[in-house]
Design a protein around this motif. Structure first.
Motif: not given
Length: 482
Positions: A109-113
């Motif tokens: 999730i952190l990488y995605y956003y």
């Protein structure tokens, strides 16, 4: 005993009350895994003040720079994934394999956003006037309050935090008191990644103090809540009076429909995974199996076999099913098992506290299957939040859909069938925000919207993917005559 502090304005601090509370390992409640500040309204107000003071500068920080901080935090969390998963299992009770998957999800999730930061902006539209530029701009809401549950104690805080931060909002996060350690780990990673002081503030303590203050504060522009329907409705009503933007994701009573064309072994595996994974402590857990009468008896036998094949024990020891998060949650599940028997459902397997040595002190219960369940029974209508599934017989597809929709909730639903027409029709007919074909009701992709219908959600904004960004932003339309 590890002691944890609040994170406020870039500093790790105690509560002004000086009081603390303990978090214990639900597999062995004699083990205290952490001590946390029992924060007050004053602590929460200080965190809100810090967030408001930091908001303008954070909003003016270029979005790619905000994304770079999330990317560095993701890398740090990824490096510490194994230890973080162990922390999660120790405080919440989730089987280690499931905890590892949840930590990996938070990293993703952190990488995605972080990458979505590169796409933030607006749109250019054609104007009906000459010499005019018509465009939209996307801007943060301001300061937001996040109230998160214990059952996914790192995934849910992260899927709220990441879009809120990357779009330029400042945040006050209240994690659940039963499992706050891994939320602290995310805050620590963001701090080490260079997040400016005051942009994220994490406050632990009771909902009556921390949550209520967040919900009622004039300086908080939005509230995103995940938790029980009763608490969520109270949060929504209070926040609405204050004029805040509100996002509520709440309970579920999720069905899996099994039709005659299904492979019965596969269907039983799908229902077992959805019902008993995470000890059934998921808002998307399968709690009703609605099964065609032609394969009903065979399905019940296979589901019972699947339930009895699961091993029960401490999360860190490699067992399939861990304990409930607390004694009160265990008691709630045992109460519902008694209700099911009193209502006349047939207890096929489970329903008891296991008695082996490894279960002596923990909050364990056997995976439980009821058959001969009627849709009017409480165990078919009320959220249990434990490893309990009721099997309901039906005589047709139409009856199956009618019963699937016969609940106040509408979060997740699935169908197991090899009939393409049935599958497509089910997607159209079922009242649920997440619909799956030949899959368990649990498990979510991080880049598509998540949310429910009816009493499962306030049905305003979805979470995750682009929808997560939509909730934390507002738009401005610009007419530029040159």
């Amino acid at each position: 005993m590890p002691a944890f502090d609040n994170y406020c304005n870039g500093q790790w601090t105690d509560s002004e009350s000086g009081e603390t509370f303990e978090v214990r390992n639900p597999a062995d409640p004699t083990e205290v895994v952490g001590e946390f500040p029992k924060s007050t309204a004053a602590d929460t107000e200080a965190a809100i003040e810090a967030a408001v003071a930091a908001q303008e500068e954070w909003a003016e920080t270029p979005a790619p720079e905000r994304g770079a901080i999330l990317r560095r935090a993701a890398s740090r969390l990824e490096e510490q994934a194994e230890a973080t998963a162990e922390m999660l299992s120790r405080e919440e009770g989730k089987a280690l394999a499931e905890a590892s998957g949840e930590v990996a999800r938070a990293v993703g999730i952190l990488y995605y956003y972080a990458e979505k930061a590169l796409d933030l902006g607006g749109t250019i539209k054609s104007s009906s006037s000459t010499d005019t530029r018509l465009e939209t701009r996307v801007e943060p809401l301001g300061t937001v309050g996040l109230i998160t549950p214990w059952n996914y104690p790192i995934a849910i805080p992260t899927w709220k935090l990441a879009p809120a931060l990357v779009t330029g909002n400042t945040v006050v996060l209240k994690p659940a008191s039963q499992a706050p350690i891994v939320a602290h780990q995310v805050a620590k990673c963001l701090d080490e990644a260079g997040l400016p002081d005051g942009v994220l503030n994490l406050i632990t303590g009771p909902g009556s103090e921390v949550g209520q203050t967040l919900t009622m504060s004039d300086d908080v522009d939005a509230i995103s809540f995940t938790g029980s329907t009763v608490v969520g409705q109270h949060v929504g009503e209070t926040a609405a009076v204050e004029g805040k933007r509100v996002q509520l994701e709440m309970g579920g009573k999720n069905p899996t429909v099994v039709m005659p064309s299904a492979d019965v072994d596969t269907a039983a595996e799908i229902v077992s995974a959805g019902a008993f994974g995470g000890t059934g402590q998921a808002c998307t857990a399968t709690s009703r199996a609605i099964v065609h009468e032609d394969i009903y008896d065979e399905f019940v036998n296979e589901l019972v076999a699947a339930a009895e094949d699961l091993s029960i024990g401490p999360a860190l020891d490699g067992y399939d099913v861990g304990p409930h998060v607390s004694e009160s949650e265990l008691e709630g599940t045992l109460d519902y098992i008694e209700v099911g028997e009193a209502e006349g459902a047939t207890l096929e397997t489970g329903g008891s506290v296991p008695t082996e040595a490894r279960h002596e002190s923990g909050y364990f219960v056997e995976p439980t299957v009821f058959s001969d369940v009627d849709t009017d029974m409480r165990i078919a209508q009320e959220e249990i939040f434990g490893p309990v599934v009721g099997v309901i017989p039906v005589s047709s597809y139409d009856e199956a859909v009618e019963l699937a929709n016969d609940t106040r909730y509408g979060l997740s639903a699935s169908i197991v069938t090899e009939n393409l027409s049935e599958a497509q029709q089910f997607v159209d007919d079922v009242e649920a925000g997440v619909v799956k074909v030949n899959e368990k009701t649990t498990g979510l992709e991080l880049h598509v919207p998540f949310g429910g219908m009816k009493a499962s959600s306030n049905e305003t904004y979805r979470e995750q993917g682009d929808a997560g960004i939509d909730f934390f932003t507002t738009s401005k339309t610009v007419y530029l005559n040159y």
